[in-house]
Enzyme design. Sequence first.
Site, PDB file in Angstrom:
ATOM      1  N   ASN A 167      28.476  97.545  83.703  1.00  0.00           N
ATOM      2  CA  ASN A 167      29.360  97.226  84.820  1.00  0.00           C
ATOM      3  C   ASN A 167      28.466  96.741  85.953  1.00  0.00           C
ATOM      4  O   ASN A 167      27.573  97.467  86.389  1.00  0.00           O
ATOM      5  CB  ASN A 167      30.133  98.485  85.252  1.00  0.00           C
ATOM      6  N   LYS A 188      50.204  91.448 106.839  1.00  0.00           N
ATOM      7  CA  LYS A 188      49.884  92.762 106.258  1.00  0.00           C
ATOM      8  C   LYS A 188      50.829  93.819 106.805  1.00  0.00           C
ATOM      9  O   LYS A 188      51.364  94.636 106.076  1.00  0.00           O
ATOM     10  CB  LYS A 188      48.427  93.102 106.592  1.00  0.00           C
ATOM     11  N   HIS A 225      55.028  79.015 125.541  1.00  0.00           N
ATOM     12  CA  HIS A 225      55.935  77.939 125.133  1.00  0.00           C
ATOM     13  C   HIS A 225      57.178  78.487 124.428  1.00  0.00           C
ATOM     14  O   HIS A 225      57.885  77.755 123.758  1.00  0.00           O
ATOM     15  CB  HIS A 225      55.204  76.943 124.233  1.00  0.00           C
ATOM     16  N   LYS A 269      52.818  91.517  92.743  1.00  0.00           N
ATOM     17  CA  LYS A 269      51.399  91.202  92.946  1.00  0.00           C
ATOM     18  C   LYS A 269      51.106  89.739  92.641  1.00  0.00           C
ATOM     19  O   LYS A 269      50.337  89.100  93.326  1.00  0.00           O
ATOM     20  CB  LYS A 269      50.544  92.120  92.065  1.00  0.00           C
TER      21      LYS A 269
END
Length: 609
Positions: free
Chosen positions: A100, A486, A505, A604
């Site tokens: 890994n 988020k 504005h 997802k």
Amino acid sequence: MCGIVGYIGDKEATPVLINALKKLEYRGYDSAGIAVLGKEGLAVYKAKGALKFLEAKISKEIIKGSMGIGHTRWATHGEPSDVNSHPHTNVSGKIAVVHNGIIENYAKLKAWLEGNGIVFRSQTDTEVIAHLLDFNYKGNLLEAVIATLKKIEGSYALGVICEDNPDQIIAVRKDSPLVIGSGVGENLIASDVPAILEYTREVYYLNDHEIAVLYRDRVDFFDADGTPVAKKTVHVDWDVAAAEKGGYEHFMLKEMHEQPKALTDTLRARIKTDSKRTINLEEIGFDASWAKAERVVITACGTAWHAGVVGKYAFEHFARIPVDVDVASEFRYRNPVFNPKDIFIIISQSGETADTLAAMRMAKKAGARIIAITNVVGSTLAREADLVMYTWAGPEIAVASTKAFTTQLMCVYLIALQFGSLRGVLSPAELAKNIEALEKLPAQAQAILDGKEEIQRFASRNFNKSKVFFMGRLFDYAISLESALKLKEISYTHSEAFAAGELKHGPIALVDTSTLVVAICTQTALFDKMDSNIKEVKARGATALVITYDDEHYFDKTADEIFRIPRTLDPFTPMLSVIPCQLFAYYCAVQRGLDPDKPRNLAKSVTVE
Ligand code: F6R
């Protein structure tokens, strides 16, 4: 991010390895494999896809043996396939290794090994380790491991077994996690605690460069030179669900905490350190011809599009090239004007978003060259693009994107800086200065995460606000967009982002005493403008939180509260300023009793229109 496991004891190893790998599937799930040492020698089984495909392969033949190693993969080098799955073996098939991490100097090592007659079977960086172990093996596996570690650079957690040493598994780590489970008459290795909880709750945590030699009845530890090291077990009392999240309450919190490591992984292999700091993108096929583009067009969706907005500012700043940035769902239905000298940068965590793929195919059909930035090796985007730059963030499980976003930013900056350098906009000294600032970012991100309680306290006082507005200018505006998304997606708070100069504005009509305004203030040349904007919203009753540098006092008198981030160069602040905003969204969701990992109505990966 992959998951590795190993078992040595008196049980059949195969079911233990499969069981342990199941608990690590959240670390990677594009392929899996095991190597078990039995009476007939080493048996290796590998399969592309989810673990169930490996299980189906194995169920046809029972592999007998009471020691072995296993791996569940999230591809970095070489697309998901049977042959690229771990374990990897030496030529004779006597030595097997699971890994890994990322071997950064694998290309050099591979060339050297090929020069010595080794024929590689896979496209992985890991295979070099199997051959180097073989090269260094003179009858003592520990000595072979020590000699091999002296040659490899990068991050790794390794499990190694050898047919000639049927009583040992060797494990080692550097910058990748690894735990050793200490059982009765059996010992295990794993990338993470959940894999071993069913067998033991006594674990040893390996430090970087430490080596463990596992026997059935004991574990010996050594430093990188082979000097014995004494270690004590730690008792783990997490339940399995908590352990999968590394002890964090949610995947989102865990993934936010993985950002320093993900940023390091995404950056490190792309920096040349031999002489002056330069960027190395040759590995992905990026040569000077790309920098001859007359325009860059960036398309993506959602959070990835926000990375594109940062990208536009970064390319303009560092490379002085015109940039268009567009959401893919709009781009694909417009009638855009293409130029054969355009290059497209398509950003997608999943590499499978339907609108993003459609935009990419449209650009390709018009003759444009495509650079993909994605987190998934072998995804449709990766396969169809001309050139791919991976974000080495590991799998992102929480629906809300965090570590994928910051690593997308890192990729965008690297490409922009390389463009700037190749186009002669950045001198070698300027390039080196920028790279040095990038290299500091992972530790700076860590410092923000270490102070997360301050954001948590702020969220506990403000989670019930009916309106939250984020505002900023330039790079801070891009992060306002991401922060508002988020917050709305996981806490269901009505939040919006405004370019601070746009407030007057129209949007300022919405501001009242129930409004929280988060002003992101890191663009030094525009501090006075931001200060005026903050005063304007405060005059209408809003509460103002300012996010600025830790050594900056410009806003001390204007802000109600200040959250401070470490100082970096102004263009690089997005990788830091977004972190308190991610944490704020997370803690607001938790305070509201919501599950931040699974927000309502969201998926997802959006593979349909
Ligand atoms: C928000 C989020 C989404 C994705 C968008 C694109 O937190 O995750 O906005 O960014 O759906 O997804 P990818 O990057 O997979 O193309």
